[in-house]
Write a protein that holds these residues in place. Structure first.
Motif, PDB file in Angstrom:
ATOM      1  N   CYS A 235       0.732  -1.221   0.203  1.00  0.00           N
ATOM      2  CA  CYS A 235       0.032  -0.110  -0.063  1.00  0.00           C
ATOM      3  C   CYS A 235       1.310   1.433  -0.107  1.00  0.00           C
ATOM      4  O   CYS A 235       0.429   2.055  -0.129  1.00  0.00           O
ATOM      5  CB  CYS A 235      -1.351  -0.025   0.766  1.00  0.00           C
ATOM      6  SG  CYS A 235      -2.187  -0.696   1.100  1.00  0.00           S
ATOM      7  N   GLY A 236       1.760   1.531   0.039  1.00  0.00           N
ATOM      8  CA  GLY A 236       3.157   2.043   0.025  1.00  0.00           C
ATOM      9  C   GLY A 236       2.811   3.144   1.336  1.00  0.00           C
ATOM     10  O   GLY A 236       2.968   4.203   1.333  1.00  0.00           O
ATOM     11  N   ALA A 237       2.888   2.405   2.433  1.00  0.00           N
ATOM     12  CA  ALA A 237       2.857   2.926   4.004  1.00  0.00           C
ATOM     13  C   ALA A 237       3.008   2.247   4.609  1.00  0.00           C
ATOM     14  O   ALA A 237       4.622   2.120   4.517  1.00  0.00           O
ATOM     15  CB  ALA A 237       1.338   2.435   4.127  1.00  0.00           C
ATOM     16  N   GLU A 238       3.340   3.343   6.044  1.00  0.00           N
ATOM     17  CA  GLU A 238       4.323   2.528   7.270  1.00  0.00           C
ATOM     18  C   GLU A 238       3.379   1.605   8.563  1.00  0.00           C
ATOM     19  O   GLU A 238       2.627   2.806   8.629  1.00  0.00           O
ATOM     20  CB  GLU A 238       4.826   3.994   7.326  1.00  0.00           C
ATOM     21  CG  GLU A 238       5.261   4.732   6.426  1.00  0.00           C
ATOM     22  CD  GLU A 238       6.830   4.263   6.266  1.00  0.00           C
ATOM     23  OE1 GLU A 238       7.609   3.697   7.380  1.00  0.00           O
ATOM     24  OE2 GLU A 238       7.351   4.603   5.837  1.00  0.00           O
ATOM     25  N   VAL A 239       3.922   1.123   8.365  1.00  0.00           N
ATOM     26  CA  VAL A 239       3.260   0.372   9.551  1.00  0.00           C
ATOM     27  C   VAL A 239       4.128   1.026  11.257  1.00  0.00           C
ATOM     28  O   VAL A 239       4.818   1.560  11.868  1.00  0.00           O
ATOM     29  CB  VAL A 239       4.494  -0.963  10.367  1.00  0.00           C
ATOM     30  CG1 VAL A 239       3.751  -2.024  11.365  1.00  0.00           C
ATOM     31  CG2 VAL A 239       4.245  -2.134   8.679  1.00  0.00           C
ATOM     32  N   VAL A 240       3.208   1.471  11.942  1.00  0.00           N
ATOM     33  CA  VAL A 240       2.926   2.844  13.160  1.00  0.00           C
ATOM     34  C   VAL A 240       3.245   1.506  14.564  1.00  0.00           C
ATOM     35  O   VAL A 240       3.985   1.705  15.320  1.00  0.00           O
ATOM     36  CB  VAL A 240       2.041   2.782  13.441  1.00  0.00           C
ATOM     37  CG1 VAL A 240       1.798   3.699  14.801  1.00  0.00           C
ATOM     38  CG2 VAL A 240       1.134   4.230  12.025  1.00  0.00           C
ATOM     39  N   GLN A 241       2.432   0.224  14.325  1.00  0.00           N
ATOM     40  CA  GLN A 241       2.516  -0.348  15.445  1.00  0.00           C
ATOM     41  C   GLN A 241       1.991  -1.601  15.840  1.00  0.00           C
ATOM     42  O   GLN A 241       1.064  -2.201  15.101  1.00  0.00           O
ATOM     43  CB  GLN A 241       1.676   0.506  16.629  1.00  0.00           C
ATOM     44  CG  GLN A 241       1.530  -0.588  17.830  1.00  0.00           C
ATOM     45  CD  GLN A 241       0.728   0.532  18.805  1.00  0.00           C
ATOM     46  OE1 GLN A 241      -0.336   1.343  18.885  1.00  0.00           O
ATOM     47  NE2 GLN A 241       1.564  -0.008  20.639  1.00  0.00           N
ATOM     48  N   VAL A 242       2.302  -2.788  16.392  1.00  0.00           N
ATOM     49  CA  VAL A 242       1.767  -4.223  16.473  1.00  0.00           C
ATOM     50  C   VAL A 242       1.924  -4.219  17.116  1.00  0.00           C
ATOM     51  O   VAL A 242       3.110  -4.719  18.351  1.00  0.00           O
ATOM     52  CB  VAL A 242       2.736  -4.970  15.654  1.00  0.00           C
ATOM     53  CG1 VAL A 242       2.560  -6.472  15.395  1.00  0.00           C
ATOM     54  CG2 VAL A 242       3.391  -4.755  13.898  1.00  0.00           C
ATOM     55  N   ILE A 243       0.789  -5.049  17.934  1.00  0.00           N
ATOM     56  CA  ILE A 243       0.033  -5.400  19.203  1.00  0.00           C
ATOM     57  C   ILE A 243      -0.620  -6.719  19.014  1.00  0.00           C
ATOM     58  O   ILE A 243      -1.566  -6.278  18.681  1.00  0.00           O
ATOM     59  CB  ILE A 243      -0.489  -3.943  19.997  1.00  0.00           C
ATOM     60  CG1 ILE A 243       1.094  -3.456  20.710  1.00  0.00           C
ATOM     61  CG2 ILE A 243      -0.832  -4.875  21.411  1.00  0.00           C
ATOM     62  CD1 ILE A 243      -0.216  -2.254  21.255  1.00  0.00           C
ATOM     63  N   GLY A 244      -0.047  -8.044  19.229  1.00  0.00           N
ATOM     64  CA  GLY A 244      -1.230  -8.775  19.633  1.00  0.00           C
ATOM     65  C   GLY A 244      -1.454  -8.911  17.998  1.00  0.00           C
ATOM     66  O   GLY A 244      -0.445  -9.877  17.404  1.00  0.00           O
TER      67      GLY A 244
END
Length: 99
Positions: free
Chosen positions: A70-79
């Motif tokens: 998508c040409g996006a940035e991962v902000v956070q991964v939780i669970g």
């Protein structure tokens, strides 16, 4: 666009209150999922996604693949959830003002 630590903290606090808009299941990250995510990113800039147990991808892999496609940035991964951000190109959407 690379996000700074301050940007990520701001986006994480905004994403906390969101409900998942994209759910990734046994079909993993396919064209339909990418299409839905692109539409949601154009409308909202910041979206939360959920990965079901039936997916063959782990949450980090799904987040990275969807963000890349998508040409996006991962902000956070939780669970089993993650959030991604991409600035919208639409003028009729209120944009998130990053510090």
């Amino acid at each position: 666009m690379a996000l700074t630590g301050k940007n990520i903290r701001q986006l994480r606090s905004l994403a906390h209150h969101l409900n998942p808009t994209i759910i990734i299941g046994k079909g993993d990250v396919n064209d339909g999922t990418v299409e839905q995510a692109n539409a949601a990113l154009e409308a909202h800039e910041l979206i939360k996604c959920s990965v079901l147990d039936t997916s063959s991808l782990d949450v980090r892999e799904a987040a990275n693949e969807l963000a890349e496609r998508c040409g996006a940035e991962v902000v956070q991964v939780i669970g089993r959830k993650f959030s991604i951000y991409r600035e919208t190109s639409r003028d009729d959407v209120e944009k998130i003002k990053l510090d």
